[in-house]
Design a protein around this motif. Sequence first.
Motif, PDB file in Angstrom:
ATOM      1  N   ALA A   8      43.942  39.510  40.070  1.00  0.00           N
ATOM      2  CA  ALA A   8      43.735  40.933  39.882  1.00  0.00           C
ATOM      3  C   ALA A   8      44.366  41.721  41.012  1.00  0.00           C
ATOM      4  CB  ALA A   8      42.241  41.229  39.810  1.00  0.00           C
ATOM      5  N   ALA A  10      43.520  45.157  42.251  1.00  0.00           N
ATOM      6  CA  ALA A  10      42.542  46.217  42.080  1.00  0.00           C
ATOM      7  C   ALA A  10      43.160  47.602  42.203  1.00  0.00           C
ATOM      8  CB  ALA A  10      41.407  46.046  43.080  1.00  0.00           C
ATOM      9  N   HIS A  11      44.182  47.741  43.028  1.00  0.00           N
ATOM     10  CA  HIS A  11      44.783  49.049  43.229  1.00  0.00           C
ATOM     11  C   HIS A  11      45.557  49.505  41.998  1.00  0.00           C
ATOM     12  CE1 HIS A  11      43.528  49.058  47.366  1.00  0.00           C
ATOM     13  NE2 HIS A  11      44.077  47.868  47.541  1.00  0.00           N
ATOM     14  N   GLY A  13      44.996  48.254  38.820  1.00  0.00           N
ATOM     15  CA  GLY A  13      44.256  48.081  37.574  1.00  0.00           C
ATOM     16  C   GLY A  13      44.912  47.082  36.646  1.00  0.00           C
ATOM     17  N   LEU A  38      37.214  43.644  31.866  1.00  0.00           N
ATOM     18  CA  LEU A  38      38.028  44.745  32.364  1.00  0.00           C
ATOM     19  C   LEU A  38      37.343  46.086  32.173  1.00  0.00           C
ATOM     20  CD1 LEU A  38      41.611  43.891  31.076  1.00  0.00           C
ATOM     21  CD2 LEU A  38      40.620  43.407  33.301  1.00  0.00           C
ATOM     22  N   ALA A  39      37.662  47.002  33.051  1.00  0.00           N
ATOM     23  CA  ALA A  39      37.223  48.389  32.905  1.00  0.00           C
ATOM     24  C   ALA A  39      38.176  49.089  31.930  1.00  0.00           C
ATOM     25  CB  ALA A  39      37.246  49.088  34.256  1.00  0.00           C
ATOM     26  N   GLU A  42      42.303  49.455  32.165  1.00  0.00           N
ATOM     27  CA  GLU A  42      42.964  48.386  32.914  1.00  0.00           C
ATOM     28  C   GLU A  42      43.896  47.592  32.006  1.00  0.00           C
ATOM     29  OE1 GLU A  42      40.441  47.104  36.731  1.00  0.00           O
ATOM     30  OE2 GLU A  42      39.601  46.364  34.847  1.00  0.00           O
ATOM     31  N   ARG A  83      46.191  46.685  27.015  1.00  0.00           N
ATOM     32  CA  ARG A  83      45.464  47.752  27.710  1.00  0.00           C
ATOM     33  C   ARG A  83      44.051  47.819  27.133  1.00  0.00           C
ATOM     34  NH1 ARG A  83      46.878  50.182  32.226  1.00  0.00           N
ATOM     35  NH2 ARG A  83      48.986  50.239  31.418  1.00  0.00           N
TER      36      ARG A  83
END
Length: 87
Positions: A8, A10-11, A13, A38-39, A42, A83
Motif C-alpha cells: 500500500a 497510503a499517500h 491511495g 479499501l476506503a 482508493e 477503483r
Amino acid sequence: MNALSLEADAHAGVVALDLVGLKCPLPVLRARKALRALAPGELLIVRCTDPLAAIDIPHLVNETGDALEGQAHDERGLVFHIRRRGS
C-alpha cells in the motif's frame, strides 16, 4: 513480491496486490477481500497470471459496483486497475 503480498502507498491511495501463480478461484477471492479493505476512492492494482481472471475480475467489479479503470495483458500476465466505489 510473493504470490500473496499486498503493498500500500497510503499517500497515493493505491494498493498493489500480487496474485501471480494463483489459480481460479483464488485471484478473484483475494481481489474481493482486498477491495473490501479499501476506503472509497482508493485504487487496487491486481497482477495475476490465471487466464480465467480476465473473465472473473471484471465480473467481480460489475457485481460489487466498483470501477474497472483499466485492464491489460503483458508478458508477465494480467493487470487490473480497480477503483473502490464511494460509500
